[in-house]
Design a protein around this motif. Sequence first.
Motif, PDB file in Angstrom:
ATOM      1  N   LYS A 115       0.847  -1.176   0.000  1.00  0.00           N
ATOM      2  CA  LYS A 115       0.000   0.000   0.000  1.00  0.00           C
ATOM      3  C   LYS A 115       0.889   1.234   0.000  1.00  0.00           C
ATOM      4  O   LYS A 115       1.982   1.214   0.570  1.00  0.00           O
ATOM      5  N   SER A 116       0.443   2.295  -0.634  1.00  0.00           N
ATOM      6  CA  SER A 116       1.230   3.525  -0.657  1.00  0.00           C
ATOM      7  C   SER A 116       0.350   4.716  -0.299  1.00  0.00           C
ATOM      8  O   SER A 116      -0.869   4.692  -0.499  1.00  0.00           O
TER       9      SER A 116
ATOM     10  N   ALA B 228       3.607   0.024  16.866  1.00  0.00           N
ATOM     11  CA  ALA B 228       3.595  -0.085  15.404  1.00  0.00           C
ATOM     12  C   ALA B 228       2.891   1.113  14.777  1.00  0.00           C
ATOM     13  O   ALA B 228       2.028   0.979  13.912  1.00  0.00           O
ATOM     14  N   VAL B 229       3.252   2.314  15.230  1.00  0.00           N
ATOM     15  CA  VAL B 229       2.696   3.556  14.693  1.00  0.00           C
ATOM     16  C   VAL B 229       3.839   4.415  14.175  1.00  0.00           C
ATOM     17  O   VAL B 229       4.860   4.584  14.855  1.00  0.00           O
TER      18      VAL B 229
ATOM     19  N   PHE C 137       0.211   6.848  11.112  1.00  0.00           N
ATOM     20  CA  PHE C 137      -0.291   5.647  10.455  1.00  0.00           C
ATOM     21  C   PHE C 137      -0.034   4.469  11.395  1.00  0.00           C
ATOM     22  O   PHE C 137       1.031   4.385  12.019  1.00  0.00           O
ATOM     23  N   ALA C 138      -1.009   3.572  11.458  1.00  0.00           N
ATOM     24  CA  ALA C 138      -0.875   2.387  12.316  1.00  0.00           C
ATOM     25  C   ALA C 138      -0.725   1.150  11.447  1.00  0.00           C
ATOM     26  O   ALA C 138      -1.408   1.003  10.422  1.00  0.00           O
TER      27      ALA C 138
ATOM     28  N   GLY D  88       0.064  -6.740   8.702  1.00  0.00           N
ATOM     29  CA  GLY D  88       0.371  -6.491   7.310  1.00  0.00           C
ATOM     30  C   GLY D  88      -0.452  -5.415   6.647  1.00  0.00           C
ATOM     31  O   GLY D  88      -0.348  -5.211   5.430  1.00  0.00           O
ATOM     32  N   THR D  89      -1.290  -4.726   7.411  1.00  0.00           N
ATOM     33  CA  THR D  89      -2.103  -3.645   6.846  1.00  0.00           C
ATOM     34  C   THR D  89      -1.702  -2.310   7.459  1.00  0.00           C
ATOM     35  O   THR D  89      -1.183  -2.260   8.579  1.00  0.00           O
ATOM     36  N   MET D  90      -1.949  -1.239   6.707  1.00  0.00           N
ATOM     37  CA  MET D  90      -1.631   0.103   7.177  1.00  0.00           C
ATOM     38  C   MET D  90      -2.914   0.930   7.187  1.00  0.00           C
ATOM     39  O   MET D  90      -3.654   0.954   6.204  1.00  0.00           O
TER      40      MET D  90
END
Length: 589
Positions: free
Chosen positions: A99-100, A115-116, A131-132, A136-138
């Motif tokens: 993802k971008s 994980a932020v 962003f968190a 494997g997802t953002m």
Amino acid sequence: MSEEHYLELCENPVQFENASSVNNVFFDEANKQVFAVRSGGATGVVVKGPDDKNSVAFRMDDKGEVKCIKFSIGNKILAVQRTPKSVVLPDKRSLKLLKSQSVNVNWYMYCPETAVILLSTTAQGNVLQPFAFKSGTMSKMPKFEIELPVVPKPAKPNLTERDIAVATIYGQLYVMYLKHHSRTTDSPCAEVVLYQLPREGSYKKTNVLKLNTTGKFALNVVDNLVVVHHQSSQTSIIFDIKLREPDCALNVHQPVLPGRSIHPYRIPLTGLAAVPTQPPVPCELWYLWYLQVKLPPTVNLLQDKGKLMDFLLRRRDCKMVILSVCAQMLNGGDKGGLPVVATVFDKLNQVYKEYLEAEQTYTVATESGPSRGSAARERPVRTQAVIDQSDMYTHVLSSFSEKKDTSHKFIIAVLMEYIRSLNQVQITVQHYLYELVIKMLVQHNLFYMLHQFLQYHVLSDSKPLACLLLSLESTYPPAHQLSLDMLKRLSTANDEIVEVLLSRQQVLGALRFIRSVGGHGNISARKFLDAARQTADQMLFYTIFRFFEQRNMRLRGNPSFIPGEHCEEHVVYFKQVFGEQALMKQVTV
């Protein structure tokens, strides 16, 4: 003095080779690992972490300068960055773009515990976009703006990475902003502003930490305390955001303790191993340390006992320090008196009560089965120390009650204050605390006070307490009736009362009690006759025997015992001692 240093470095630092023209040093914040990379990895890479039992060492091909190197959690994947736009993945030796996001970024900061990642955006750099990352997802979190003391014109970056820190405090994610005021303002002193970032919902400014000085600072979070290091004075101060100053605006905090330097640490010349013949030298660079809080020195620096309890209860490994404070408060000489003692007990027992309620909720949810969902059945995480009755009895009250140089009235008052505090939050008082009180009252012949405590239910009814009272009958005769009254109020203890009385050879007392509750029609005659025989009191045996003969007459119209009662040996004994003619005599019990 070392007693006043409440911050110290860990005992086992990580030692590594210093950075040089042939050795690059990197630090991985997520794994807390130091990488020493020699000659681009061709002559070796050494990885050390505070929790690693052994160092990890390996070689890799020299394909140019290493700009960054890190392991994944668990050291399974090694990522190496050699150019501004490339990283390596082990199986395909490349990364997959998941993802971008298109964002103009001044600088970024990553918090591995949560994980932020935090991105600085806009011309002034003071709009932060978090962003968190999870599984494997953002996901994009709400952005927020840092309030700058002065807005530059024209706009230019005014918020730097050095002014921001991200940390988890009491389980919540915070962004900490080191705010420097202009010297021309009324209040030029720096401060730390805390913004709380919830996973869902908008951010909020929650706390302001007053530093009361200016200069260069560094921030740490240790044991949920914000530690601020002041460079020029070489001192550090700590803040606890759960402690609120009564005289200040909401959530504005002064340092908990006066500023102190970190406890000096010395290392032997030959390394970490102690060398008796060589004096240690002050340590310099090339070590990785954990910063730790030393609790014992805080005790004398924080005079307010209530505030001290609030502070200590939230720290790791604080139980024995708290118990030591309680013992010192009672034994030594802190002249706060009962009001201070009451405050300390109330703070300890409030946390104790909250823990018991959480445990009860967990137990109920567990016993109710899977229908309530797995989340409800997770055992509560104990974030605060719990000082229970056993701790207080064992480490404080038991020895305190035996002090000969302390007024017995003060000792009794303290014991009753602790019981009051437990009752106030509806915690069942354990019988050994009541035993301490009664022991003190009996020892000093304060039977009138004992009688009042029981009469007005200051000491709650319980079987152990009733049995203790029974044992006092020879010293204080009214204790017998007080104990029986208590057992009657309990209403479920009739069998225990009879057994206790018979075991103390109080056979007539047991008989009177069982008659008073209306249970004499079906009691075991043999049990009472056995007990009467064991006293070797022939007249007592006579009285008990005649009572059961009369009972048999009322129930069956015949004074004789039936075979099922197994009283034959007692009938033979009665005739041998008193003769056949004594069988028909009347007796009143």
